[in-house]
Design an enzyme around this catalytic site. Structure first.
Site, PDB file in Angstrom:
ATOM      1  N   GLY A  75     -64.962  11.319  38.741  1.00 39.19           N
ATOM      2  CA  GLY A  75     -63.824  10.660  38.092  1.00 39.19           C
ATOM      3  C   GLY A  75     -63.578  11.230  36.714  1.00 39.19           C
ATOM      4  O   GLY A  75     -64.156  12.255  36.343  1.00 39.19           O
ATOM      5  N   ASN A  76     -62.718  10.573  35.958  1.00 40.85           N
ATOM      6  CA  ASN A  76     -62.456  11.023  34.585  1.00 40.85           C
ATOM      7  C   ASN A  76     -62.204   9.813  33.687  1.00 40.85           C
ATOM      8  O   ASN A  76     -62.198   8.676  34.143  1.00 40.85           O
ATOM      9  CB  ASN A  76     -61.291  12.022  34.549  1.00 40.85           C
ATOM     10  CG  ASN A  76     -60.018  11.414  35.092  1.00 40.85           C
ATOM     11  OD1 ASN A  76     -59.526  10.436  34.574  1.00 40.85           O
ATOM     12  ND2 ASN A  76     -59.498  12.005  36.180  1.00 40.85           N
ATOM     13  N   ARG A  77     -62.005  10.096  32.408  1.00 47.20           N
ATOM     14  CA  ARG A  77     -61.961   9.010  31.417  1.00 47.20           C
ATOM     15  C   ARG A  77     -60.589   8.383  31.219  1.00 47.20           C
ATOM     16  O   ARG A  77     -60.402   7.603  30.302  1.00 47.20           O
ATOM     17  CB  ARG A  77     -62.411   9.542  30.056  1.00 47.20           C
ATOM     18  CG  ARG A  77     -63.842   9.953  29.972  1.00 47.20           C
ATOM     19  CD  ARG A  77     -64.148  10.382  28.558  1.00 47.20           C
ATOM     20  NE  ARG A  77     -65.388  11.116  28.472  1.00 47.20           N
ATOM     21  CZ  ARG A  77     -66.583  10.527  28.371  1.00 47.20           C
ATOM     22  NH1 ARG A  77     -66.663   9.222  28.326  1.00 47.20           N
ATOM     23  NH2 ARG A  77     -67.671  11.264  28.299  1.00 47.20           N
TER      24      ARG A  77
END
Ligand code: C5P
Length: 428
Positions: free
Chosen positions: A219-221
């Protein structure tokens, strides 16, 4: 309150104070805002300072106070205060201020704020009955209301002298309630600003999750806050919005003009966007789409391996990645293939810059490669932009027009600045 736009906390409130005997009542109005956690800048007129002095406003707001356009010139305060505000309230608003606001005069800091604000504006008049009922004032109030400004009716009762009638400043709690109502009303923007009425705007927001196995993902932020703010701002301006949301940190908006669709992965997002493409007038790709995904998704949870003696060994699996489709570039290609003008396509670029290239150089490069109409560039890093309530962006344009930098400002204000550019292009 379901329609209240997700204005980043603390809200930026400008409290204008006009030159009337009721100026002292604005102190308790100020308290109501600050106690609710709002960030309040008091902007009195010169006349107001003859009733209540600057030290009072400074002490109560915790900020320097001026009525002058020429103080803090280096920060272009006369423009920035209005542009960045989420709410402007003027209490008491004199007949003179009503007249200036109606006619667009800007000869001090407060009237400059009124001319640059694009947020809800609430005016609480206080004056003698004759002034309130004068045809000039009546016409000014009508002009302001037609523009979407909230002008509260003054209370009736004892005025400054022995006379009484309509013209008293309403009680601070009533002004505060009217201000909150204006903030909650998505149509409280000026009527002529419902400039996206009838358009279908697709906004993607949040991060994708690329599955590794049934419990893990890459995932990412991305928090989704900017994309959600764009969806809300577009709906407030009359658009029918489809919000395609991945993983987000805040609740999704509940708004009669926003339809929400949830997705997990880049491929899921691609499916939704392709389905929506044909009926979209505008597509804003604010989602942080993963460039890569695991080549294969394990059907069972990936386990650690063990040595013969049962202890954990040091081995670790290698995850092979493959490229995800570039959904944004695909949209541009499909539009060209169809020879269509729509949808108008907006991309985002979260850049960190590197040793050789600035964030903007990388953005210009990306704009050329992707071929979208606008590219919104922001600088990212841990704690910068991702998850924050404020943002500074530069909007790069494919048509060669000069880039526009917005911020630091709340993501709501950034959204409106972006939609200003989009509306001007799409309505052309
Ligand atoms: O190339 P980069 O990921 O920096 O590009 C960002 C822009 O491209 C964003 O608008 C994002 O939504 C979009 N994008 C996409 N498909 C991808 C990767 C990014 O549409 N696979």
């Amino acid at each position: 309150m379901a329609d209240q736009p997700a204005i980043a906390r603390p809200r930026r409130v400008v409290l204008g104070v006009g030159g009337g005997i009721a100026a002292y009542k604005a102190a308790s109005l100020l308290r109501r805002f600050t106690e609710a956690g709002d960030d309040v800048t008091v902007v009195p007129t010169e006349a107001a300072l003859r009733f209540v002095g600057a030290p009072t406003w400074s002490a109560l707001s915790g900020k320097a106070v001026t009525h002058e356009v020429f103080d803090g010139v280096e920060q272009v305060r006369h423009v920035a205060l209005g542009q960045q505000a989420d709410l402007v309230v003027v209490a008491p608003c004199t007949a003179n201020l009503l007249a200036k606001a109606a006619h667009g005069l800007a000869d001090d800091l407060l009237t400059n704020v009124l001319l640059t604000a694009r947020c809800p504006v609430v005016l609480a008049p206080a004056m003698h009955t004759e002034m309130w009922q004068h045809p000039a004032t009546v016409a000014n109030v009508a002009t302001l209301r037609a523009r979407g400004v909230t002008v509260i009716d003054p209370a009736s009762g004892r005025l400054t002298g022995a006379d009484s009638g309509p013209g008293r400043l309403p009680e601070p709690e009533d002004i505060h309630a009217a201000a909150l109502a204006a903030l909650a009303d998505p149509t409280s923007r000026p009527a002529e600003d419902l400039d996206l009425d009838g358009l279908v705007v697709v906004v993607t927001a949040g991060g994708t999750r690329e599955p590794l196995d049934p419990v893990r993902y890459l995932g990412n932020r991305s928090s989704g806050k900017q994309g959600i703010a764009i969806a809300e701002a577009a709906a407030a301006r009359g658009a029918r919005v489809v919000l395609v949301a991945g993983a987000v940190d805040i609740p999704l908006p509940q708004h009669p003009r926003i339809e929400t669709r949830r997705i997990e992965s880049a491929l899921g997002l691609q499916g939704e966007v392709e389905e929506l493409r044909a009926r979209a007038d505008v597509v804003v790709m604010a989602a942080a789409v993963a460039d890569f995904r695991p080549r294969s998704v394990a059907t069972a949870k990936i386990k650690k391996t063990h040595a013969e003696d049962g202890r954990d060994d040091d081995s670790a699996p290698t995850i092979e990645l493959v490229r995800n489709p570039d959904i944004l570039a695909g949209l541009v290609r499909e539009r060209a293939r169809a020879g269509a003008e729509r949808p108008y396509i907006v991309g985002f670029a979260a850049e960190t810059g590197d040793a050789e290239h600035s964030v903007l150089e990388l953005g210009q490069d990306k704009l050329r490669r992707k071929g979208c109409d606008l590219l919104v560039v922001n600088q990212v890093g841990v704690g910068v932009t991702f998850g924050q309530d404020d943002n500074t962006v530069t909007i790069l344009r494919q048509d060669g027009a000069a880039p526009v930098t917005v911020g630091p400002a709340s993501k709501t204000r950034v959204s409106h600045a972006l939609l200003d550019v989009i509306a001007a292009e799409v309505r052309r």
